[in-house]
Design an enzyme around this catalytic site. Structure first.
Site, PDB file in Angstrom:
ATOM      1  N   ASP A 138       0.851  -1.196   0.000  1.00  0.00           N
ATOM      2  CA  ASP A 138       0.000   0.000   0.000  1.00  0.00           C
ATOM      3  C   ASP A 138       0.886   1.245   0.000  1.00  0.00           C
ATOM      4  O   ASP A 138       1.898   1.283   0.706  1.00  0.00           O
ATOM      5  CB  ASP A 138      -0.900  -0.001   1.248  1.00  0.00           C
ATOM      6  N   TYR A 191     -11.750   7.512 -14.683  1.00  0.00           N
ATOM      7  CA  TYR A 191     -11.722   6.360 -13.768  1.00  0.00           C
ATOM      8  C   TYR A 191     -12.383   5.161 -14.446  1.00  0.00           C
ATOM      9  O   TYR A 191     -11.828   4.067 -14.485  1.00  0.00           O
ATOM     10  CB  TYR A 191     -12.444   6.738 -12.470  1.00  0.00           C
ATOM     11  N   LYS A 208     -10.415   1.760 -15.520  1.00  0.00           N
ATOM     12  CA  LYS A 208     -10.794   0.472 -14.931  1.00  0.00           C
ATOM     13  C   LYS A 208     -11.339  -0.472 -16.006  1.00  0.00           C
ATOM     14  O   LYS A 208     -11.131  -1.687 -15.936  1.00  0.00           O
ATOM     15  CB  LYS A 208     -11.816   0.672 -13.813  1.00  0.00           C
TER      16      LYS A 208
END
Ligand code: UDP
Length: 330
Positions: free
Chosen positions: A31, A149, A153
């Site tokens: 992360d 976005y 995706k």
């Protein structure tokens, strides 16, 4: 089982990490703490089967080192949130495209199975009654930041599919719909924690547009176990599977319920989209899933109603690391 969770310090990721540890996995988190917070993993920070790597999925050698030796990978690391995407579209495109490519390459190199966590956003402006996985994507202009976005995706899914076809990658794709729960922050746009925070602070609840746009909110408690089941279901390989809530609700009704459930004295204020997100912003009018494929493959049925979802956020807001999904509502 050795599992890697990219984005494991995020909202969904931290709940997934806890579940995998409960299931006996050895878990490695990668992360970059851009939107994730290590405090989200506070409850398992000292767990002997958890290791944590601070770093970005854009760092290909790091991604490869992290995935080496893994049996399965859950790829959740992404730039998320409408507010963040509108303000930093380039960051979103880079992380969501190149980062995913790095994960796909590493999964092929190390023969790890992958669950790619995509999004219902890829359906764009398709307002059908119940979106099946093969529904057409209706996106706005690529020059409108909001759609970057969905575009990125969608390409991630295409990439994953091509890697399966050309390199034999074992990959399944999840498309969660407006998943909500403890540890989600409203900072990047997400409506439930944003409005719940306003209600708890007795500030006006900001409903964008006319408030008649609708969503089907799902609970992290229903969706995260479905990620694990999808990663283990052979019939899910090379498929994309919706994971959504069962009840459609307008944002205005959501705001009214939040006020009722929190006992707030706040009022509702309507904010034009331009004021919230800038000129030319386009919203999704409606987004309703057809969950039948998930039901058929993994027995997925969303069981957590909207009132319980609101309460799970209201009772834990601002306190990451609490409210493990296995425990609340019990
Ligand atoms: N929204 C709102 N007030 C807020 C934040 C969001 O009315 O403070 C609206 C937003 O315009 C959208 C819906 O709530 O119609 C869901 O927004 P979110 O960003 O949570 O998810 P998405 O748009 O990606 O479904």
């Amino acid at each position: 089982m050795r599992s890697v969770v990219t984005g494991g310090a995020g909202f969904l990721g931290s709940h997934l990490v806890e579940l995998l540890l409960d299931l006996g996995d050895e878990v490695v988190v990668l992360d970059d703490e851009s939107t994730g917070r290590p405090e989200n993993l506070r409850g398992v920070a000292e767990h002997p089967r958890l290791s944590y790597r601070l770093g970005s999925v854009l760092d290909a050698p790091l991604v490869s080192r992290t995935i080496a030796g893994a049996d399965r990978v859950f790829h959740l690391a992404a730039a998320v949130g409408v507010r963040r995407i509108v303000e930093h579209p380039l960051d979103g495109l880079r992380v969501n495209l190149h980062g995913t490519e790095n994960v796909l390459d590493a999964c092929v190199a190390h023969a790890a199975r992958l669950l790619l966590v995509s999004t219902s956003e890829i359906y764009g402006k398709n307002t059908s009654d119940a979106l099946r996985e093969d529904a057409d994507r209706i996106l706005g202009s690529p020059l409108v930041a909001r759609w970057t976005y969905a575009a990125a995706k969608g390409l991630d899914e295409a990439f994953a599919h091509a890697y399966a076809q050309e390199f034999g990658l074992e990959v399944a794709i999840a498309r969660p719909f407006n998943t909500v729960g403890p540890r989600q922050t409203g900072r990047y746009g997400m409506v439930v924690p944003n409005l719940v925070g306003q209600a708890l602070r007795e500030e006006p609840l900001t409903v964008y547009g006319d408030g008649l746009q609708s969503r089907c909110f799902s609970s992290v408690r229903d969706v995260v176990p479905a990620f694990v089941r999808l990663s283990e279901e052979p019939r899910a390989l090379t498929r994309a599977v919706n994971l959504g809530g069962g009840t459609e609700i307008s944002i205005l009704e959501l705001a009214e319920r939040i006020i009722r459930i929190t006992g707030s004295r706040s009022e509702i204020t309507f904010i034009p989209y331009e004021a919230a997100y800038g000129e030319g912003f386009e919203d999704m009018r409606r987004r309703v899933p057809d969950n039948s494929l998930a039901r058929e493959l993994i027995g997925f049925v969303p069981r957590t109603g909207i009132d319980e979802i609101i309460w799970s956020v209201a009772s834990t807001l601002g306190d990451p690391g609490v409210a493990r999904s296995a425990e609340w509502g019990a």
